[in-house]
Design an enzyme around this catalytic site. Sequence first.
Site, mmCIF file in Angstrom:
data_model
loop_
_atom_site.group_PDB
_atom_site.id
_atom_site.type_symbol
_atom_site.label_atom_id
_atom_site.label_comp_id
_atom_site.label_asym_id
_atom_site.label_seq_id
_atom_site.Cartn_x
_atom_site.Cartn_y
_atom_site.Cartn_z
ATOM 1 N N TYR A 40 0.887 -1.139 -0.017
ATOM 2 C CA TYR A 40 0.096 0.067 0.121
ATOM 3 C C TYR A 40 0.731 1.268 0.030
ATOM 4 O O TYR A 40 0.498 2.228 -0.610
ATOM 5 C CB TYR A 40 -0.814 0.102 1.183
ATOM 6 C CG TYR A 40 -1.487 1.427 1.645
ATOM 7 C CD1 TYR A 40 -2.590 1.711 0.693
ATOM 8 C CD2 TYR A 40 -1.249 2.207 2.562
ATOM 9 C CE1 TYR A 40 -3.254 3.012 0.854
ATOM 10 C CE2 TYR A 40 -1.918 3.431 2.794
ATOM 11 C CZ TYR A 40 -2.855 3.659 1.740
ATOM 12 O OH TYR A 40 -3.311 4.940 2.083
ATOM 13 N N PRO A 93 0.972 14.416 4.598
ATOM 14 C CA PRO A 93 0.078 13.673 5.209
ATOM 15 C C PRO A 93 -0.236 12.435 4.313
ATOM 16 O O PRO A 93 -0.103 12.246 2.901
ATOM 17 C CB PRO A 93 -1.483 14.572 4.668
ATOM 18 C CG PRO A 93 -0.820 15.382 3.640
ATOM 19 C CD PRO A 93 0.676 15.833 3.982
ATOM 20 N N THR A 172 -6.844 18.262 -0.231
ATOM 21 C CA THR A 172 -6.129 17.766 -1.354
ATOM 22 C C THR A 172 -7.236 17.536 -2.699
ATOM 23 O O THR A 172 -8.418 17.252 -2.476
ATOM 24 C CB THR A 172 -6.038 16.104 -1.014
ATOM 25 O OG1 THR A 172 -5.105 16.153 -0.077
ATOM 26 C CG2 THR A 172 -5.901 15.136 -2.002
ATOM 27 N N ARG A 181 -4.420 1.406 -8.642
ATOM 28 C CA ARG A 181 -3.342 0.740 -7.845
ATOM 29 C C ARG A 181 -3.236 -0.825 -7.988
ATOM 30 O O ARG A 181 -4.003 -1.427 -6.907
ATOM 31 C CB ARG A 181 -3.455 1.337 -6.299
ATOM 32 C CG ARG A 181 -3.509 2.858 -6.290
ATOM 33 C CD ARG A 181 -3.486 3.547 -5.017
ATOM 34 N NE ARG A 181 -4.035 4.921 -5.087
ATOM 35 C CZ ARG A 181 -4.048 5.714 -3.859
ATOM 36 N NH1 ARG A 181 -3.824 5.072 -2.715
ATOM 37 N NH2 ARG A 181 -4.269 6.970 -3.910
ATOM 38 N N LYS A 241 -3.333 21.363 -2.287
ATOM 39 C CA LYS A 241 -2.342 20.104 -2.384
ATOM 40 C C LYS A 241 -2.713 19.320 -3.880
ATOM 41 O O LYS A 241 -3.900 18.737 -3.832
ATOM 42 C CB LYS A 241 -2.385 19.241 -1.182
ATOM 43 C CG LYS A 241 -1.407 18.337 -1.236
ATOM 44 C CD LYS A 241 -1.258 17.422 0.012
ATOM 45 C CE LYS A 241 -0.134 16.186 -0.289
ATOM 46 N NZ LYS A 241 -0.464 15.085 -1.157
ATOM 47 N N ARG A 268 0.547 7.896 -7.408
ATOM 48 C CA ARG A 268 -0.567 6.868 -6.939
ATOM 49 C C ARG A 268 -1.917 7.357 -7.917
ATOM 50 O O ARG A 268 -2.905 6.513 -7.521
ATOM 51 C CB ARG A 268 -0.972 7.040 -5.476
ATOM 52 C CG ARG A 268 0.128 6.571 -4.869
ATOM 53 C CD ARG A 268 -0.155 7.053 -3.204
ATOM 54 N NE ARG A 268 0.360 5.757 -2.315
ATOM 55 C CZ ARG A 268 -0.117 5.453 -1.028
ATOM 56 N NH1 ARG A 268 -1.121 6.182 -0.813
ATOM 57 N NH2 ARG A 268 0.419 4.654 -0.219
ATOM 58 N N GLY A 322 7.154 11.713 2.210
ATOM 59 C CA GLY A 322 5.909 10.534 2.268
ATOM 60 C C GLY A 322 6.504 9.284 2.842
ATOM 61 O O GLY A 322 6.638 8.951 4.003
#
Length: 412
Positions: A40, A93, A172, A181, A241, A268, A322
């Site tokens: 993940y 985040p 976001t 994904r 963001k 992602r 991140g």
Amino acid sequence: MTTYYKGFPQSTREEKLHMVNLDELEHEAKYVMPEAAYYYVASGAENEWTWRNNTQAFNHFQIVPRALTGMQNPELNTEFLGMKLKTPVMICPIACHGIANAEAEIDTAKGAKAAGALFAMSTYANKSVQEVQSAVGDSPRFMQLYLSKNWDFNKMVIEESVKAGFTGFFLTVDALVSGYREANLRTNFTYPVPLAFFNEWNGGKGEGQSVAQMYASSAQNIGPDDIRKIKEIADVPVIVKGVECAEDAMLAIGTGADGIVVSNHGGREVDGAPATIDVLPEIAKAVRSCDHRVPIILDGGVRRGSHVFKALALGADLVGIGRPFLYGLALGGAQGVQSVIEQLNKELLIDMQLTGCKTIEDIKHAKIDHINYSADWGISSTSRSVMKPYPVTKENQLTGEAADAVSGASRH
């Protein structure tokens, strides 16, 4: 070292990490994180072209060393929207820190505080804003917003965050639906531990949900009015963001945004999107030229102090990390997060010394070249991913006292 939530193993490690570089942690994290949780974090969308190129594209820019500068002892202190920070590296985040460590966002916030870094917490966090406040007091922190279709939920998140000492928001805007994904699909990943806001709002919907299911409940239609709505609820800075072009930067600023994050969501979402460092110069030029200049943050693929230096020199005010801090969290808890930031700081200070940059402001005026090289990307020859076992012969092995020394040739 491990605890379990409904059978899901969570690291309880708490220790400083010793590393040569951040890339080592990605491999080591496999030993403490379950496969679905690990992938993940350690994966991107579709063929992962953007995910890989976020890091590789830093090689499109070169730092020009400077000589005879008469400078020593560079300093990392900086200021961002009135917050005094000890480093330009910030914690971006990311959802569900509980997949890395049982203390989740509490330990991440503690690590950021110890390093003097800005911490940003996700709407999809495992720990509550109140728990984070109890752990770190008034340390610098922002809340990230995944807007829900339900504005009563949004209002709760905003009001509780401000009450708990979060002084601004990252909105976001680049993840209206989940990117494709494939790693999540192959491992059947669902959020394995409760998400605090969703527990409070609807009795636990969040735990057991896939990423795509969570995004399906969020707002898919985010526009300029949403910035205004957030500011009507709380009079605090709102940073947009997920900006990757100058046009969107200007749109966000014109609507009242107090800053922007140049980000592609860590590769992602849209696979094939450009690397963030490649679009940063155009965006920074546009922002500098407008009447209402706002700060810029860059994230995406940052693994080296030189990456931080290049981002600052090309127009960023802060540089976000991140995945590396999550690996640090899994391997060392709060101290692991602190260790990750300190490793980047250590590398950044070397680049500052060798370019004559005394301060972070000096880096913003450093000389950066943009030369195309045929060997565009490579990793250290001693990286564990490529380094072959060292040959063992009678002639190259240490003996006696030397064999017990910390330094010397590898023994097998």
